[in-house]
Design a protein around this motif. Structure first.
Motif, PDB file in Angstrom:
ATOM      1  N   GLY A 127      -6.605   6.924  11.693  1.00  0.00           N
ATOM      2  CA  GLY A 127      -7.444   5.734  11.783  1.00  0.00           C
ATOM      3  C   GLY A 127      -8.453   5.627  10.668  1.00  0.00           C
TER       4      GLY A 127
ATOM      5  N   LEU B  49      -3.467   9.444   6.962  1.00  0.00           N
ATOM      6  CA  LEU B  49      -4.701   8.660   7.001  1.00  0.00           C
ATOM      7  C   LEU B  49      -4.578   7.514   7.987  1.00  0.00           C
ATOM      8  CD1 LEU B  49      -5.795   8.431   3.247  1.00  0.00           C
ATOM      9  CD2 LEU B  49      -6.846   9.759   5.074  1.00  0.00           C
ATOM     10  N   GLY B  50      -3.415   6.877   8.021  1.00  0.00           N
ATOM     11  CA  GLY B  50      -3.195   5.784   8.966  1.00  0.00           C
ATOM     12  C   GLY B  50      -3.228   6.257  10.410  1.00  0.00           C
ATOM     13  N   MET B  51      -2.601   7.410  10.693  1.00  0.00           N
ATOM     14  CA  MET B  51      -2.578   7.938  12.056  1.00  0.00           C
ATOM     15  C   MET B  51      -3.957   8.387  12.507  1.00  0.00           C
ATOM     16  SD  MET B  51       1.119   9.883  12.428  1.00  0.00           S
ATOM     17  CE  MET B  51       0.457  11.433  11.933  1.00  0.00           C
TER      18      MET B  51
ATOM     19  N   SER C  59      -5.243   3.906  -0.395  1.00  0.00           N
ATOM     20  CA  SER C  59      -3.871   4.276  -0.756  1.00  0.00           C
ATOM     21  C   SER C  59      -3.847   5.151  -1.995  1.00  0.00           C
ATOM     22  CB  SER C  59      -3.038   3.020  -1.022  1.00  0.00           C
ATOM     23  OG  SER C  59      -2.924   2.260   0.144  1.00  0.00           O
TER      24      SER C  59
ATOM     25  N   GLU D 254       0.820  -1.212   0.000  1.00  0.00           N
ATOM     26  CA  GLU D 254       0.000   0.000   0.000  1.00  0.00           C
ATOM     27  C   GLU D 254       0.853   1.262   0.000  1.00  0.00           C
ATOM     28  OE1 GLU D 254      -2.771  -0.321   3.204  1.00  0.00           O
ATOM     29  OE2 GLU D 254      -3.819  -2.005   2.287  1.00  0.00           O
ATOM     30  N   LEU D 255       2.010   1.213   0.665  1.00  0.00           N
ATOM     31  CA  LEU D 255       2.899   2.377   0.666  1.00  0.00           C
ATOM     32  C   LEU D 255       3.441   2.646  -0.735  1.00  0.00           C
ATOM     33  CD1 LEU D 255       4.373   4.604   2.183  1.00  0.00           C
ATOM     34  CD2 LEU D 255       6.189   2.967   2.657  1.00  0.00           C
TER      35      LEU D 255
ATOM     36  N   ALA E  78      -0.610   9.054   3.054  1.00  0.00           N
ATOM     37  CA  ALA E  78      -0.885   7.703   3.523  1.00  0.00           C
ATOM     38  C   ALA E  78      -0.645   7.587   5.026  1.00  0.00           C
ATOM     39  CB  ALA E  78      -0.020   6.697   2.766  1.00  0.00           C
ATOM     40  N   GLN E  79       0.449   8.199   5.503  1.00  0.00           N
ATOM     41  CA  GLN E  79       0.752   8.150   6.928  1.00  0.00           C
ATOM     42  C   GLN E  79      -0.296   8.895   7.748  1.00  0.00           C
ATOM     43  OE1 GLN E  79       3.176   6.328   8.363  1.00  0.00           O
ATOM     44  NE2 GLN E  79       3.546   5.562   6.299  1.00  0.00           N
TER      45      GLN E  79
ATOM     46  N   GLY F   5      -8.047  -0.341   2.021  1.00  0.00           N
ATOM     47  CA  GLY F   5      -6.771  -0.748   1.478  1.00  0.00           C
ATOM     48  C   GLY F   5      -6.269   0.006   0.264  1.00  0.00           C
TER      49      GLY F   5
ATOM     50  N   SER G 168       0.776   4.281  -2.667  1.00  0.00           N
ATOM     51  CA  SER G 168       0.633   5.686  -2.243  1.00  0.00           C
ATOM     52  C   SER G 168       1.716   6.562  -2.852  1.00  0.00           C
ATOM     53  CB  SER G 168       0.702   5.789  -0.717  1.00  0.00           C
ATOM     54  OG  SER G 168      -0.383   5.152  -0.123  1.00  0.00           O
TER      55      SER G 168
ATOM     56  N   ASP H 199      -9.597   4.217   7.344  1.00  0.00           N
ATOM     57  CA  ASP H 199      -9.299   3.091   6.456  1.00  0.00           C
ATOM     58  C   ASP H 199     -10.295   3.120   5.316  1.00  0.00           C
ATOM     59  OD1 ASP H 199      -8.282   0.804   5.339  1.00  0.00           O
ATOM     60  OD2 ASP H 199      -9.446  -0.529   6.640  1.00  0.00           O
TER      61      ASP H 199
END
Length: 83
Positions: free
Chosen positions: A50, A46-48, A59, A2-3, A43-44, A55, A6, A52
């Motif tokens: 939370g 969105l991950g921080m 990304s 996914e990274l 991407a980071q 997938g 992104s 989602d």
């Protein structure tokens, strides 16, 4: 995986933003580099947060938007420093 998606979509987003905002474009190479950085940051973030967005689609969305936004911000700063 996914990274990587992104980062690639960040490069696409940076170049799309450069094509749309020609005044702030820094050329294909720099638009791509800044877009890759923006895609990774998007991407980071969105991950921080939370968030989602399932997938790969998340990304792609985060990378494209992050790359475009960062390219526009850097372009604005670059143009304002010329003056």
């Amino acid at each position: 995986m996914e990274l990587i998606i992104s980062l690639l979509t960040g490069a696409v987003g940076g170049n799309l933003a450069g094509a749309i905002l020609k005044k702030f474009s820094m050329g294909t190479l720099w638009n791509s580099i800044v877009g890759i950085l923006g895609g990774g940051l998007g991407a980071q973030l969105l991950g921080m947060l939370g968030i989602d967005l399932s997938g790969i689609i998340g990304s792609i969305a985060g990378g494209t938007v992050g790359g475009g936004v960062l390219m526009a911000i850097i372009g604005v700063i670059k143009n304002s420093m010329k003056k």
